[in-house]
Design an enzyme around this catalytic site. Structure first.
Site, PDB file in Angstrom:
ATOM      1  N   HIS A   1       0.844  -1.202   0.000  1.00 29.27           N
ATOM      2  CA  HIS A   1       0.000   0.000   0.000  1.00 29.27           C
ATOM      3  C   HIS A   1       0.875   1.247   0.000  1.00 29.27           C
ATOM      4  CE1 HIS A   1      -3.342  -2.618   1.253  1.00 29.27           C
ATOM      5  NE2 HIS A   1      -4.119  -1.643   0.817  1.00 29.27           N
TER       6      HIS A   1
ATOM      7  N   LYS B   1      -0.433   4.780   4.715  1.00 27.29           N
ATOM      8  CA  LYS B   1      -1.288   3.819   5.431  1.00 27.29           C
ATOM      9  C   LYS B   1      -0.760   3.588   6.842  1.00 27.29           C
ATOM     10  CE  LYS B   1      -3.698  -0.552   4.957  1.00 27.29           C
ATOM     11  NZ  LYS B   1      -4.962   0.058   5.385  1.00 27.29           N
TER      12      LYS B   1
HETATM   13  P1  NAD Z   1      -7.333   9.292   5.613  1.00 30.26           P
HETATM   14  O1  NAD Z   1      -6.445   9.502   6.786  1.00 30.26           O
HETATM   15  O2  NAD Z   1      -7.023   9.997   4.325  1.00 30.26           O
HETATM   16  O3  NAD Z   1      -8.863   9.683   6.013  1.00 30.26           O
HETATM   17  C1  NAD Z   1      -9.460   9.432   7.257  1.00 30.26           C
HETATM   18  C2  NAD Z   1     -10.333  10.643   7.580  1.00 30.26           C
HETATM   19  O4  NAD Z   1     -11.136  10.333   8.741  1.00 30.26           O
HETATM   20  C3  NAD Z   1      -9.505  11.896   7.913  1.00 30.26           C
HETATM   21  O5  NAD Z   1      -9.949  12.984   7.133  1.00 30.26           O
HETATM   22  C4  NAD Z   1      -9.770  12.107   9.401  1.00 30.26           C
HETATM   23  O6  NAD Z   1      -9.755  13.471   9.795  1.00 30.26           O
HETATM   24  C5  NAD Z   1     -11.178  11.501   9.532  1.00 30.26           C
HETATM   25  N1  NAD Z   1     -11.520  11.175  10.914  1.00 30.26           N
HETATM   26  C6  NAD Z   1     -10.772  10.523  11.833  1.00 30.26           C
HETATM   27  N2  NAD Z   1     -11.429  10.481  13.017  1.00 30.26           N
HETATM   28  C7  NAD Z   1     -12.609  11.138  12.833  1.00 30.26           C
HETATM   29  C8  NAD Z   1     -13.723  11.444  13.678  1.00 30.26           C
HETATM   30  N3  NAD Z   1     -13.744  11.062  14.965  1.00 30.26           N
HETATM   31  N4  NAD Z   1     -14.762  12.115  13.154  1.00 30.26           N
HETATM   32  C9  NAD Z   1     -14.769  12.509  11.857  1.00 30.26           C
HETATM   33  N5  NAD Z   1     -13.739  12.257  11.001  1.00 30.26           N
HETATM   34  C10 NAD Z   1     -12.679  11.567  11.499  1.00 30.26           C
HETATM   35  O7  NAD Z   1      -7.376   7.719   5.388  1.00 30.26           O
HETATM   36  P2  NAD Z   1      -7.937   6.904   4.118  1.00 30.26           P
HETATM   37  O8  NAD Z   1      -6.811   6.513   3.239  1.00 30.26           O
HETATM   38  O9  NAD Z   1      -9.096   7.638   3.525  1.00 30.26           O
HETATM   39  O10 NAD Z   1      -8.438   5.571   4.834  1.00 30.26           O
HETATM   40  C11 NAD Z   1      -9.427   5.606   5.845  1.00 30.26           C
HETATM   41  C12 NAD Z   1      -9.718   4.193   6.325  1.00 30.26           C
HETATM   42  O11 NAD Z   1     -10.344   3.431   5.273  1.00 30.26           O
HETATM   43  C13 NAD Z   1      -8.467   3.400   6.730  1.00 30.26           C
HETATM   44  O12 NAD Z   1      -8.783   2.590   7.845  1.00 30.26           O
HETATM   45  C14 NAD Z   1      -8.197   2.549   5.492  1.00 30.26           C
HETATM   46  O13 NAD Z   1      -7.464   1.391   5.744  1.00 30.26           O
HETATM   47  C15 NAD Z   1      -9.626   2.221   5.094  1.00 30.26           C
HETATM   48  N6  NAD Z   1      -9.814   1.766   3.699  1.00 30.26           N
HETATM   49  C16 NAD Z   1     -10.713   0.767   3.517  1.00 30.26           C
HETATM   50  C17 NAD Z   1     -11.025   0.324   2.253  1.00 30.26           C
HETATM   51  C18 NAD Z   1     -12.091  -0.716   2.085  1.00 30.26           C
HETATM   52  O14 NAD Z   1     -12.455  -1.065   0.939  1.00 30.26           O
HETATM   53  N7  NAD Z   1     -12.659  -1.238   3.178  1.00 30.26           N
HETATM   54  C19 NAD Z   1     -10.385   0.893   1.134  1.00 30.26           C
HETATM   55  C20 NAD Z   1      -9.458   1.933   1.346  1.00 30.26           C
HETATM   56  C21 NAD Z   1      -9.191   2.367   2.639  1.00 30.26           C
END
Ligand code: NAD
Length: 270
Positions: free
Chosen positions: A157, A161
Site C-alpha cells: 500500500h 497507510k
Molecule cells: P485518511 O487519513 O485519508 O482519512 C481518514 C479521515 O477520517 C480523515 O480525514 C480524518 O480526519 C477523519 N476522521 C478521523 N477520526 C474522525 C472522527 N472522529 N470524526 C470525523 N472524522 C474523522 O485515510 P484513508 O486513506 O481515507 O483511509 C481511511 C480508512 O479506510 C483506513 O482505515 C483505510 O485502511 C480504510 N480503507 C478501507 C477500504 C475498504 O475497501 N474497506 C479501502 C481503502 C481504505
C-alpha cells in the site's frame, strides 16, 4: 420513494473524497451531510467543493448527531475509535452504517454487533467486488490443498497507510483459515525478524510492503515443494471501494438491522 440520503464521515480523507464523488455520481442516492473530526481544517468547507464535484451548499460539520438524524445511511472510512462512536449514533438513529475502516483490534467487533441490533451495519476490510470474489477463491483453494502448501499473504500500500497487515490482507487470511478450518488468530505469523527458525507447518504468514502511492495490491501464495499457486488482486483506483460502499448502502436500505459483510451485499456468502 425519494433518493436514499447518504452522509460521509471522514469527508476530507482520501476515501472520504472518493465517497463523496461516488454518491454524487450514483443515481438513486443523494448527499445529505459530511462530518470531520473536531479541529479539522475542512470544517465549514463545502462537501462538494472539497471533493471536486462543485458547490453543493452542504458545509462539513463536527456534529455527527445532527447529521445522523437527517440521513438514511452513513459511509464511514475513518479510524476504529471513530467508527465505534459512529456505530452507536447509527443505532440510535436506526440507519445504515457502512464501515470500511480497518486497523481493528481484538474485541472491537462486540460493540459493533451490539449496535447492529438497531442499525444495519455492513463492515468489510475491502468493499471491492474483485477482492470479495478473490476471498471466495482463496477459501476454496485452501480447502482443496493440504498443509504441504504453505499459505502466505503479501500486500503493498501507499506510504500514508497507518495499519498493517491491511484489512484486506486479514480478510484474505481469514478466508484461507476458513478453507482450512483453522483459527487465524492462533495460526497467523504477522511479522518475521531475526533468527525465526524454520516455518511452522500449517501457519498463515503475512508480509507487508509500504511505499509511494500504491492503492492496494494483494497476493495469496500457496507454496509447495516444486510448485506455487498465486491468487492476486490489484486495485488501480479508490473509486472502486467507494462505489462498493454506495452499493452496500443501497443494499442495506431495506434490510433488517444486523451485522453484514460485503460478501452478503454481493451475494457471495455460501
Ligand atoms: P485518511 O487519513 O485519508 O482519512 C481518514 C479521515 O477520517 C480523515 O480525514 C480524518 O480526519 C477523519 N476522521 C478521523 N477520526 C474522525 C472522527 N472522529 N470524526 C470525523 N472524522 C474523522 O485515510 P484513508 O486513506 O481515507 O483511509 C481511511 C480508512 O479506510 C483506513 O482505515 C483505510 O485502511 C480504510 N480503507 C478501507 C477500504 C475498504 O475497501 N474497506 C479501502 C481503502 C481504505
Amino acid at each position: 420513494m425519494g433518493d436514499m440520503r447518504i452522509a460521509v464521515v471522514g469527508a476530507a480523507g482520501r476515501m472520504g473524497k472518493a465517497l463523496i464523488q461516488a454518491v454524487w455520481s450514483t443515481p438513486g442516492v443523494c448527499l445529505s451531510g459530511g462530518v470531520e473530526r473536531e479541529g479539522s481544517h475542512a470544517l465549514g468547507q463545502d462537501l462538494g467543493e472539497i471533493a471536486g464535484v462543485g458547490h453543493l451548499g452542504i458545509p462539513i460539520s463536527d456534529d455527527p448527531l445532527t447529521v445522523f438524524a437527517n440521513t438514511d445511511g452513513v459511509l464511514d472510512f475513518t479510524a476504529p475509535q471513530a467508527s465505534l462512536a459512529f456505530a452507536e449514533l447509527a443505532a440510535q438513529a436506526r440507519i445504515a452504517h457502512i464501515i470500511g475502516t480497518t486497523g481493528w483490534t481484538e474485541g472491537q467487533d462486540e460493540p459493533l454487533k451490539a449496535a447492529a441490533r438497531h442499525a444495519r451495519i455492513v463492515k468489510s476490510g475491502n468493499m471491492s467486488l474483485g477482492v470479495n470474489l478473490l476471498a471466495n477463491l482463496v477459501r476454496k483453494a485452501a480447502a482443496a490443498l493440504d498443509t504441504d502448501f504453505d499459505i502466505e499473504v503479501l500486500e503493498m500500500h501507499h506510504r500514508h497507510k497507518v495499519d498493517a497487515p491491511s484489512g484486506t490482507a486479514l480478510l484474505l487470511g481469514e478466508a484461507a483459515a476458513e478453507g482450512r478450518t483453522i483459527n487465524l488468530e492462533e495460526k497467523s505469523v504477522r511479522v518475521r525478524d531475526g533468527i525465526t527458525g524454520a516455518r511452522e507447518e500449517g501457519t498463515i504468514g503475512f508480509a507487508t510492503l509500504r511505499g509511494g502511492s500504491v492503492i492496494g495490491e494483494h497476493s495469496v501464495i500457496f507454496a509447495a515443494d516444486g510448485e506455487r499457486i498465486e491468487l492476486a488482486h490489484k486495485a488501480e483506483d479508490r473509486s472502486l471501494f467507494a462505489k462498493g460502499a454506495v452499493k452496500a448502502a443501497l443494499w442495506a436500505f431495506d434490510k433488517k438491522p444486523g451485522y453484514y459483510s460485503m460478501a452478503d451485499v454481493l451475494g457471495l456468502s455460501d
